[in-house]
Structures are given as C-alpha cells and as structure tokens.
Design an enzyme around this catalytic site. Structure first.
Site, PDB file in Angstrom:
ATOM      1  N   ASP A 203       0.823  -1.206   0.000  1.00 55.93           N
ATOM      2  CA  ASP A 203       0.000   0.000   0.000  1.00 55.93           C
ATOM      3  C   ASP A 203       0.861   1.262   0.000  1.00 55.93           C
ATOM      4  OD1 ASP A 203      -2.890   0.768   0.429  1.00 55.93           O
ATOM      5  OD2 ASP A 203      -2.054   1.819   2.161  1.00 55.93           O
ATOM      6  N   GLU A 227       1.600  -0.132  -4.810  1.00 56.35           N
ATOM      7  CA  GLU A 227       0.581   0.812  -5.255  1.00 56.35           C
ATOM      8  C   GLU A 227       1.186   2.211  -5.358  1.00 56.35           C
ATOM      9  OE1 GLU A 227      -3.448   3.106  -3.761  1.00 56.35           O
ATOM     10  OE2 GLU A 227      -1.828   2.555  -2.401  1.00 56.35           O
TER      11      GLU A 227
END
Ligand code: ABC
Ligand code: CA
Length: 479
Positions: A203, A227
């Site tokens: 993330d 990400e």
C-alpha cells in the site's frame, strides 16, 4: 515466489470482509453502512473452487493485521487498511490457524497467496491520536510531525505529511527513523514466513521515500507489487527500480477512457502502453494490470454496454503485465466509488453460469494457452498492427486480440494486413470458437458481432474442450 513465477499467474483480488462467510451464510451487506459484513479467511477457503474455476491461480486478500475497532466518521475498518497493531491479526477475519489453513489450501491447489500490507501509516480515531493505542509504535516520536497532505506536486509533502481526515487520521510512520525502518524490514520477513505468503501487495508506496523500498523488498523475499496511485508514466516508472512490480495505474486510466464510451480514444491507450514499454524497462512484464480495484468506481458504474465491458475486461489478460481481476467484476457488479464498489459477493451466489464469469474463464484459458504454446510469450511486448478509430489489433504472439469500442449495437470489422502467423494457419477465436485462416503475409480479416472482442490463437494451441461448453455454434470463415 519470484517475479518470474508470478508472471505466469493471474490474480483474483478480493476484499476479505466481502467475499465469503465461514458458514456459507449470506448476511445482508449495505455498502453504504461501511460495516464488517462477515467475510473471513475460512470463507475464502470454502469458495476456492469458484476462483479456480475461472482460471485464477493466485489471490490477493485484504490487509491481515489488527485494525481500529468500532465506528468512526468514515465507518468501520472492514477493508483492513487501518492498522493499530502490527503484531496481531484482525480477528474479524479469523485466527492465525485459519490464515495458515488458507495458505495451505491454496498451495494444495497450486495457487499463490498475496497479502496486502500497509507500512506508511497507522490509524487513529482522534486528532491528535492516542499513541498508546498503537503497537509497537506507541509514541508520537515514531511518527512524522502532523500535517495533512495538501500538495501532490511536492514529494516531501506526499511522503512526510498524513493521509486520512479528521475522523480517521492516518498517522504517518517516521520511515526516516532507523528503529522504525528496522522494525518493518524485520516484520515483513516474519509475516512472509509465518503465513507462507507467496507475494505482497504494498500500500501507499509513493508515500515513503524511494530508497526505503529496496531493502524492504529484499526482506520480503518474495514478489511484491506496489501501489503508486498516479496516472503519469513518468511519475510511476522510477518506482519500478525500487520494488519488483507496480500496479499499472497509468494504463488503468487510459484503458477506462478508451472503452468507457464509443468515442473513447484507442490511440491514447496505445500511446500510454508504448511509453510504459520503454519506461518500465525490464519490469514491464511484472507490473500488475487491472481494470477495477477497491479505490475506484467499477467499470460498470460508468457503462453497462456489454460490448465495451467485454473489451475492457479482456485487456489485462492480453497485455504485458500480470492480470488482476477485482472480485465481483465477473458477476457484473456496478458499485461506483468507495464504499459502493465493495459489494458482498455472496449476494450473487458465486454463480458460474454467467456471461462475464465465462468471459473471464476463457480469457484466462487464452493466456495460459499462449504461455504454454510459446516460451517467449511472457517476454514479448505487445505491438499494434492496427489502430483505427474504433478498432485495435493487439499482437503478442501467439495471441492476436482484436478489440473494439463500437459498443454492443455495432458490428466491428478488422483487416489486419500482416501478423506473425504464417499463411494458412488456422486460428480460433477463444471466446466463440469460430475459426479463421490466416491469408498471405499472415493477414487476418474478421467481422465480429455485438461489439465483442475477438481473441485469436492458432487452433493447435488451444484446448477446444472449452468450446464444447460454449452455447452457440462453431462457424468457419476464411480470409
Ligand atoms: C475513507 C472512506 C471513504 C472516504 C475517505 C476520505 O475515507 O472509506 O469513503 O471517501 C483506506 C480505505 C478507504 C478509506 C481510506 C482513508 O483508507 O480503503 O475506504 O477511505 O481512511 C490505498 C488503498 C486504500 C486505502 C489506503 C489507506 C491507501 O488502496 O484502499 O484506503 O491505507 C491516495 C493514496 C493511495 C490510497 C488512496 C485511497 O489515496 O496515494 O495510496 N490507496 C490522487 C492522488 C493519489 C490519491 C488519490 C485518491 O488521489 O495522487 O495519491 O491516492 O485520493 C489521476 C491522477 C492521480 C490522482 C487521481 C485521482 O487522478 O494521476 O494522481 O490520485 O488522474
Ligand atoms: Ca509517509
């Protein structure tokens, strides 16, 4: 597993709380409520047949660690991204042994487990946070000094200020501090070995300095895909040098724009692919390619034209990266922005006899057949032998995909004057089992129907037992 091993895979992304319950019950689940609806790791185990039926051989699950409990102005932490304790599991999803059982159940089927991890921040329900609620970082000094991210053009602001809002501030870990950094480097290795993790989805990668990532990647010991939520290839590309793979956001945007209407630009899709092909360099084949995820409106919230939908869905399976499909897309879910795009899958009953489930199954079968037929398929960048206003040919030998955004009421036609097929090769459209014959110079002429894509392989490379399952007839034409 290594990046090379992941390249052969196809990933089904699921939101653990929304995929399946332990006992197979179907509790109501109103996305707007932003509550825990009851999905668990045991539930995932129960429904692996469904995932495998579609041809996926890897799953990506929500973050697994303990989260903020109770209600907040932004709802409950059913998505798993609001860590409070790095060293404990999220009990809503099950026990340690349930998670280990999930890994075992996957491995018994030859499938991989990808776990989502968050190291950029921890979540609070007050501002300033009550740091004593965090494990292990229970002091203000473990975090960057509070400021909201306000300027995405200022990378220091992006890296050292905080995400979140007044209801749920995301306290930004001080990843400039050696003790914090060492903790995470050690933590990721332990997570990998404790739960036999095959890969990680990481993330908020753009919110931590780039040079944090190489050692994190090394300590993870397995493929990690990061990400970097940004549509610009030149912003995303440098991250391919610090982590195994990136989620291909630049392509996501152009893919959506190309097929969201009959006037979308296919040329812009071609342009972003070609710039990614040069900018991602050696990592081109290990990026994650997707059309939907938990942060963006589902494609069918933009258009429900099934011609357009089938073309857009095909892209990740015929392109250069590792395909990722977000759960529910195959059931035709239409939820728009967060939280509406996180519908419970049990509400549609894991039904396999649905057009998009079959579509996904055939797309996976086509990609697997291409991998099996040619050892260089996975390292062959796509080329575009035809770029028209509403038609596009995408070549990745032995696969030739004919895409279109004419829409379901249109009749697309492709005239590709030269391909890598030799003259006389019999080709089969994997989606309909219609056969064609390549003409001189490998030319291919196809007239489609209902705006659907045509996914060609040499017939000799495709297991035609898939065709026997298809409703409809096998017709033959030649070109
Ligand atoms: C909650 C509520 C929402 C509410 C929101 C304010 O708070 O649920 O209803 O609207 C988790 C939860 C979310 C939750 C958030 C915040 O936490 O899942 O439900 O929202 O509490 C990752 C995960 C994501 C997760 C988190 C937090 C991070 O995938 O599920 O969210 O751990 C940024 C981050 C990105 C993050 C994303 C949600 O926010 O960078 O890591 N995703 C611009 C910025 C991006 C930004 C994006 C969205 O906006 O550049 O950095 O992402 O805010 C393109 C540009 C892009 C641009 C887009 C919009 O346009 O090229 O750069 O992105 O053209
Ligand atoms: Ca940060």
């Amino acid at each position: 597993a290594t990046p090379a091993e992941w390249q052969q895979r196809s990933i089904y992304q699921l939101v653990t709380d929304r995929f399946a319950t332990s006992n197979g019950s179907s509790p109501s689940c109103d996305t707007e409520d932003r509550i825990y609806c009851g999905g668990t790791w045991q539930g995932v185990i129960n429904e692996l047949d469904y995932i495998q039926y579609m041809g996926f051989d890897a799953i990506w699950i929500s973050p697994i660690v303990a989260n903020l409990e109770g209600s907040t102005g932004d709802g409950y932490s059913y998505h798993g991204y609001w860590t409070v304790n790095q060293n404990a599991l999220n009990e809503h999803f099950g026990t340690e042994s349930d998670l280990q059982s999930l890994a075992t159940a996957l491995h018994d089927r030859g499938m991989y487990l990808m776990v989502d991890v968050v190291v950029n921040h921890m979540a609070a329900n007050t501002l300033p946070p009550d740091y004593s609620t965090f494990t292990p970082f229970n002091s203000e000094a473990d975090f960057h000094t509070f400021c909201w991210i306000t300027d995405y053009s200022n990378q220091t602001n992006v890296e050292q200020c905080w995400l979140g809002d007044d209801s749920v501030p995301l306290a930004d870990c001080d990843t400039e501090d050696d003790a914090v950094v060492d903790f995470f480097y050690n933590w990721i290795g332990e997570l990998q070995s404790n739960y036999s993790v095959d890969g990680f989805r990481v993330d908020t990668v753009k919110h931590i300095r780039k040079d944090f990532w190489p050692d994190f990647q090394t300590n993870a010991g397995v493929y990690a895909v990061g990400e970097i939520f940004d549509g610009d290839v030149s912003y995303v590309a440098p991250y391919t040098e610090v982590i195994d793979g990136v989620l291909d956001y630049p392509t996501y945007y152009q893919l959506t724009y190309a097929f969201e209407s009959t006037s979308g630009s296919l040329q812009n899709l071609v342009d972003v692919i070609q710039s990614a092909q040069s900018a991602y360099s050696t990592q081109l084949f290990q990026v994650g390619t997707f059309l939907e995820n938990q942060d963006n409106p589902r494609f069918q919230s933009i258009t429900t034209d099934q011609g357009l939908v089938k073309n857009a869905m095909a892209w990740p399976f015929i392109a250069d990266g590792i395909p990722i499909l977000y759960y529910g897309q195959e059931q035709g879910y239409t939820g728009a922005n967060d939280p509406y795009n996180r519908e419970a899958l049990w509400l549609s009953g894991y039904e396999e006899d649905k057009p998009l489930v079959q579509h996904v199954r055939l797309l996976n079968a086509a990609r697997k057949a291409a991998i099996a037929a040619s050892s260089s398929f996975l390292s062959t960048p796509v080329t575009f032998p035809l770029v028209g206003t509403n038609t596009l040919a995408v070549s990745k030998y032995p696969l030739l995909s004919l895409l279109t955004n004419v829409g379901a009421s249109g009749t697309p036609a492709w005239d590709v004057s030269s391909t890598n097929y030799s003259s006389g090769t019999e080709l089969i459209d994997v989606l309909t089992c219609t056969t064609y014959t390549a003409g001189s110079g490998g030319s291919v002429s196809v007239t489609g129907s209902e705006g659907a894509p045509v996914i060609l392989l040499p017939t000799s490379a495709f297991n035609t037992s898939y065709c026997e399952e298809l409703v409809g007839t096998n017709s033959t034409s030649s070109s």
